[in-house]
Design a protein around this motif. Sequence first.
Motif, short mmCIF file in Angstrom:
data_model
loop_
_atom_site.label_atom_id
_atom_site.label_comp_id
_atom_site.label_asym_id
_atom_site.label_seq_id
_atom_site.Cartn_x
_atom_site.Cartn_y
_atom_site.Cartn_z
N ASP A 26 0.96 -1.38 0.01
CA ASP A 26 -0.08 -0.25 -0.03
C ASP A 26 0.93 1.25 0.10
O ASP A 26 1.82 1.33 0.67
N VAL A 27 0.27 2.34 -0.64
CA VAL A 27 0.77 3.55 -0.57
C VAL A 27 -0.12 4.59 -0.15
O VAL A 27 -1.29 4.51 -0.78
N ASP A 28 -0.09 5.52 0.46
CA ASP A 28 -1.07 6.44 0.95
C ASP A 28 -0.90 7.83 -0.03
O ASP A 28 0.16 8.02 -0.44
N PRO A 29 -2.05 8.48 -0.10
CA PRO A 29 -2.08 9.70 -0.86
C PRO A 29 -0.95 10.77 -0.50
O PRO A 29 -0.21 11.29 -1.38
N ASP A 30 -0.81 10.62 0.80
CA ASP A 30 0.29 11.89 1.17
C ASP A 30 1.77 11.36 0.56
O ASP A 30 2.50 12.32 0.06
N ASP A 31 2.00 10.19 0.66
CA ASP A 31 3.37 9.72 0.26
C ASP A 31 3.52 10.04 -1.32
O ASP A 31 4.55 10.27 -1.81
N LEU A 32 2.50 9.63 -2.02
CA LEU A 32 2.54 9.71 -3.45
C LEU A 32 2.52 11.25 -3.97
O LEU A 32 3.56 11.69 -4.83
N VAL A 33 1.90 12.19 -3.15
CA VAL A 33 1.92 13.41 -3.66
C VAL A 33 3.33 14.18 -3.28
O VAL A 33 3.71 14.99 -4.15
N ARG A 34 4.01 13.76 -2.08
CA ARG A 34 5.17 14.13 -1.93
C ARG A 34 6.28 13.65 -2.98
O ARG A 34 7.11 14.45 -3.35
N ASP A 35 6.07 12.52 -3.27
CA ASP A 35 6.94 12.01 -4.79
C ASP A 35 6.63 12.96 -5.73
O ASP A 35 7.67 13.36 -6.44
N LEU A 36 5.38 13.14 -6.05
CA LEU A 36 5.03 13.95 -7.34
C LEU A 36 5.54 15.14 -7.08
O LEU A 36 6.15 15.77 -8.23
N THR A 37 5.58 15.97 -6.16
CA THR A 37 5.81 17.36 -5.86
C THR A 37 7.30 17.43 -6.17
O THR A 37 7.79 18.58 -6.61
N ALA A 38 8.10 16.47 -5.31
CA ALA A 38 9.44 16.22 -5.42
C ALA A 38 10.01 16.22 -6.79
O ALA A 38 11.24 16.07 -6.82
N GLY A 39 9.27 15.65 -7.76
CA GLY A 39 9.58 15.24 -8.97
C GLY A 39 10.38 13.58 -8.99
O GLY A 39 11.00 13.29 -9.83
N THR A 40 9.88 12.74 -7.78
CA THR A 40 10.65 11.63 -7.80
C THR A 40 9.40 10.69 -8.25
O THR A 40 8.55 9.95 -7.69
N LEU B 6 -3.21 2.35 -4.02
CA LEU B 6 -3.17 3.52 -3.62
C LEU B 6 -4.30 3.51 -2.38
O LEU B 6 -5.36 3.24 -2.96
N SER B 7 -3.86 3.67 -1.15
CA SER B 7 -4.97 3.61 -0.05
C SER B 7 -6.18 4.56 -0.19
O SER B 7 -5.88 5.86 -0.75
N GLY B 8 -7.21 4.06 -0.41
CA GLY B 8 -8.32 5.16 -0.46
C GLY B 8 -8.87 5.45 -1.95
O GLY B 8 -10.04 6.46 -2.10
N GLY B 9 -7.98 5.11 -2.92
CA GLY B 9 -8.32 5.63 -4.19
C GLY B 9 -8.29 7.06 -4.54
O GLY B 9 -7.77 7.92 -3.71
N ILE B 10 -8.89 7.52 -5.54
CA ILE B 10 -9.02 8.78 -5.86
C ILE B 10 -9.98 9.68 -4.98
O ILE B 10 -9.80 10.81 -4.80
N THR B 11 -10.86 9.03 -4.37
CA THR B 11 -11.64 9.70 -3.25
C THR B 11 -10.84 10.07 -2.06
O THR B 11 -10.99 11.42 -1.79
N ALA B 12 -9.91 9.45 -1.75
CA ALA B 12 -8.86 9.85 -0.65
C ALA B 12 -8.12 11.03 -0.92
O ALA B 12 -7.91 11.77 -0.62
N TRP B 13 -7.57 10.95 -2.27
CA TRP B 13 -6.91 11.73 -2.86
C TRP B 13 -7.46 13.15 -3.05
O TRP B 13 -6.64 13.91 -2.55
N ARG B 14 -8.59 13.09 -3.61
CA ARG B 14 -9.57 14.27 -3.54
C ARG B 14 -9.96 15.13 -2.32
O ARG B 14 -9.91 16.20 -1.88
N VAL B 15 -10.42 14.13 -1.37
CA VAL B 15 -10.56 14.56 0.22
C VAL B 15 -9.21 15.23 0.88
O VAL B 15 -9.47 16.37 1.48
N ALA B 16 -8.17 14.68 0.64
CA ALA B 16 -6.84 15.36 0.98
C ALA B 16 -6.56 16.63 0.41
O ALA B 16 -5.86 17.48 0.60
N GLY B 17 -7.42 16.91 -0.63
CA GLY B 17 -7.17 18.30 -1.42
C GLY B 17 -6.18 18.31 -2.60
O GLY B 17 -5.68 19.14 -2.98
#
Length: 144
Positions: A29-43, A113-124
């Motif tokens: 599993d990957v949580d949305p926060d870890d994924l967005v941090r990777d994307l923001t950092a270009g990782t 991805l834990s929670g899918g796109i719904t969790a992604w969107r809820v996190a903003g």
Amino acid sequence: MTTESRVLTFPALDSLAAAAHLRAELALDVDPDDLVRDLTAGTRHGYVIVETRASEAFASARIPGAINLPYRDMTPESDSDLVYVCYCESIHCNAATKGALKLAELGFKVKRLSGGITAWRVAGYPVDQDAPAPTPTSTPRCAC
């Protein structure tokens, strides 16, 4: 009158067994926060984000940089060096699990991805979209 603890009906694992189990969960599993941090950092090396729902759902909202690979259409002609991070609508949809299972059975490394796109969107976190989101109906659909 004593009552037995429902919490302790099944004894806790010893620490080594618990650590092994929890490590295995985190390997899947990957949580949305870890994924967005990777994307923001270009990782972005080593994995690809996979939307496993139908193309209509992908068009209406997707994680930036995701590819659409509905689980029903997966084939062995993919890059086996990458980790495929699968997501779907939410915890109420199992398209990500079906997609990850199919890819794993084809020999690929997977995570969900834990929670899918719904969790992604809820996190903003941001989404890309080609078409407006469908109008809600009284019957929920996960578009898988």
